[in-house]
Design a protein around this motif. Sequence first.
Motif, mmCIF file in Angstrom:
data_model
loop_
_atom_site.group_PDB
_atom_site.id
_atom_site.type_symbol
_atom_site.label_atom_id
_atom_site.label_comp_id
_atom_site.label_asym_id
_atom_site.label_seq_id
_atom_site.Cartn_x
_atom_site.Cartn_y
_atom_site.Cartn_z
ATOM 1 N N ASN A 144 24.505 0.827 -61.012
ATOM 2 C CA ASN A 144 24.046 1.537 -62.204
ATOM 3 C C ASN A 144 23.317 2.850 -61.891
ATOM 4 O OD1 ASN A 144 23.847 1.687 -65.016
ATOM 5 N ND2 ASN A 144 21.801 0.757 -65.036
ATOM 6 N N TYR A 248 10.517 1.325 -61.972
ATOM 7 C CA TYR A 248 11.885 1.567 -62.438
ATOM 8 C C TYR A 248 12.867 1.537 -61.282
ATOM 9 C CZ TYR A 248 16.129 3.813 -63.880
ATOM 10 O OH TYR A 248 17.455 4.054 -64.105
ATOM 11 N N THR A 252 17.766 -2.875 -62.034
ATOM 12 C CA THR A 252 16.968 -3.983 -62.591
ATOM 13 C C THR A 252 16.284 -3.536 -63.877
ATOM 14 O OG1 THR A 252 15.230 -3.311 -61.049
ATOM 15 C CG2 THR A 252 16.466 -5.293 -60.482
ATOM 16 N N GLU A 253 16.122 -4.490 -64.793
ATOM 17 C CA GLU A 253 15.429 -4.199 -66.051
ATOM 18 C C GLU A 253 14.891 -5.505 -66.629
ATOM 19 O OE1 GLU A 253 14.581 -1.364 -67.377
ATOM 20 O OE2 GLU A 253 13.633 -2.426 -69.027
ATOM 21 N N PRO A 254 13.581 -5.708 -66.775
ATOM 22 C CA PRO A 254 12.544 -4.782 -66.319
ATOM 23 C C PRO A 254 12.404 -4.794 -64.794
ATOM 24 C CG PRO A 254 11.569 -6.824 -67.120
ATOM 25 C CD PRO A 254 13.041 -6.931 -67.371
ATOM 26 N N SER A 255 11.720 -3.757 -64.279
ATOM 27 C CA SER A 255 11.510 -3.652 -62.834
ATOM 28 C C SER A 255 10.020 -3.645 -62.532
ATOM 29 C CB SER A 255 12.101 -2.347 -62.290
ATOM 30 O OG SER A 255 13.445 -2.193 -62.673
ATOM 31 N N GLY A 275 12.987 -7.025 -59.790
ATOM 32 C CA GLY A 275 13.247 -6.968 -61.223
ATOM 33 C C GLY A 275 14.346 -7.926 -61.625
ATOM 34 N N ASP A 278 20.003 -5.978 -63.971
ATOM 35 C CA ASP A 278 20.393 -5.257 -65.181
ATOM 36 C C ASP A 278 21.781 -5.737 -65.635
ATOM 37 O OD1 ASP A 278 21.485 -3.100 -66.898
ATOM 38 O OD2 ASP A 278 19.622 -2.072 -66.314
#
Length: 328
Positions: A144, A248, A252-255, A275, A278
């Motif tokens: 990503n 960030y 990953t999300e959240p990180s 994280g 994602d």
Amino acid sequence: MNIKESIESVRKLFRTDSDPFPIDYQAVETLRIKYLGRKGLVAGLFSRMNDVSDKERPIAGKLLNEIKQEISSVFNSQTGSSKSREKSHGESDYSLPGLTFPVGHVHPLQQTMDDIKSIFMNIGFSVAYGPEIDDDFHNFGALNFPPEHPARDMQDTFFIDSETVLRTHTSNVQIHLMEEKDPPLRYIIPGRVYRNEAISFKSYCLFHQVEGLYVDKNVSFADQKGILEYFVKRMFGANTKMRFRPSYFPFTEPSAEVDIWSEKRSQWLEILGCGMVDPEVFKSVDIDTDIWHGFAFGMGIERICMLKYGIDDIRLLYQGDMRFLEQF
Ligand code: DAH
């Protein structure tokens, strides 16, 4: 040859003759007689002092004493006290200590890597490896990173051609694993990574990371916290203070980043990034995001090793200097 040159050539010859240092008694004695015997090379150098001019005599004398000292100390350290050995006049003296063999050391980086591996293997992680030369898709695209992301820039990445890179992180192996295996997955991935950075006390053109990937059905950030807390306490001690700080990463999300508190320096020190995987990453490897969730983390081994052992210059880990390595 003047006396200084002769001293230097005896020194060179001795270094060749004594490396490796002989093991059996007779060979050690032969070597000793050749250099330190009454008619040996060192005595030969001393006998030339008569020909040395008054002006040069003090310096030559000093150099001579130094080389005698240097050679004697090699014998002493390799065989124990030379005096007690001389006393035996070549007969066996069973009271002498044995010859000491030089013993190798585990490199501190390898030690750190082994410690990290064993902590995660104890809680059910397997170990996987992946390619150091990889394509843009595995190192960036599938993770990503948008096409214009600065990490792809020439400044950070060693390109082999426009599509092929020396991996900049071990995260590329997350993609390989998810392409090759069906979840659930629980892996750590140790390995070497490369960055085109200016070399200094804190950065080197290559270093090592351990990546973690955990994919399963009901995985939450709380699971990740539990696992990383366990890791930190095992690695740095049960009383280590740590915190998760929002951060960030494209994949990953959240990180978050994990810091540990250093009493010595009175400051927080970052040790890893982590994280929840994602959904875009899962999509790029065809994993159904309605069923599977996961978390990932990555840490720099050099950094952890330096924190753990109080090493202040990363280059020491790459110079092979025995004075440094023998401390571990
Ligand atoms: N790949 C990141 C780096 O090289 C480290 C990292 C951060 C890995 C977060 C992860 C993660 O798996 O979730 O700096």
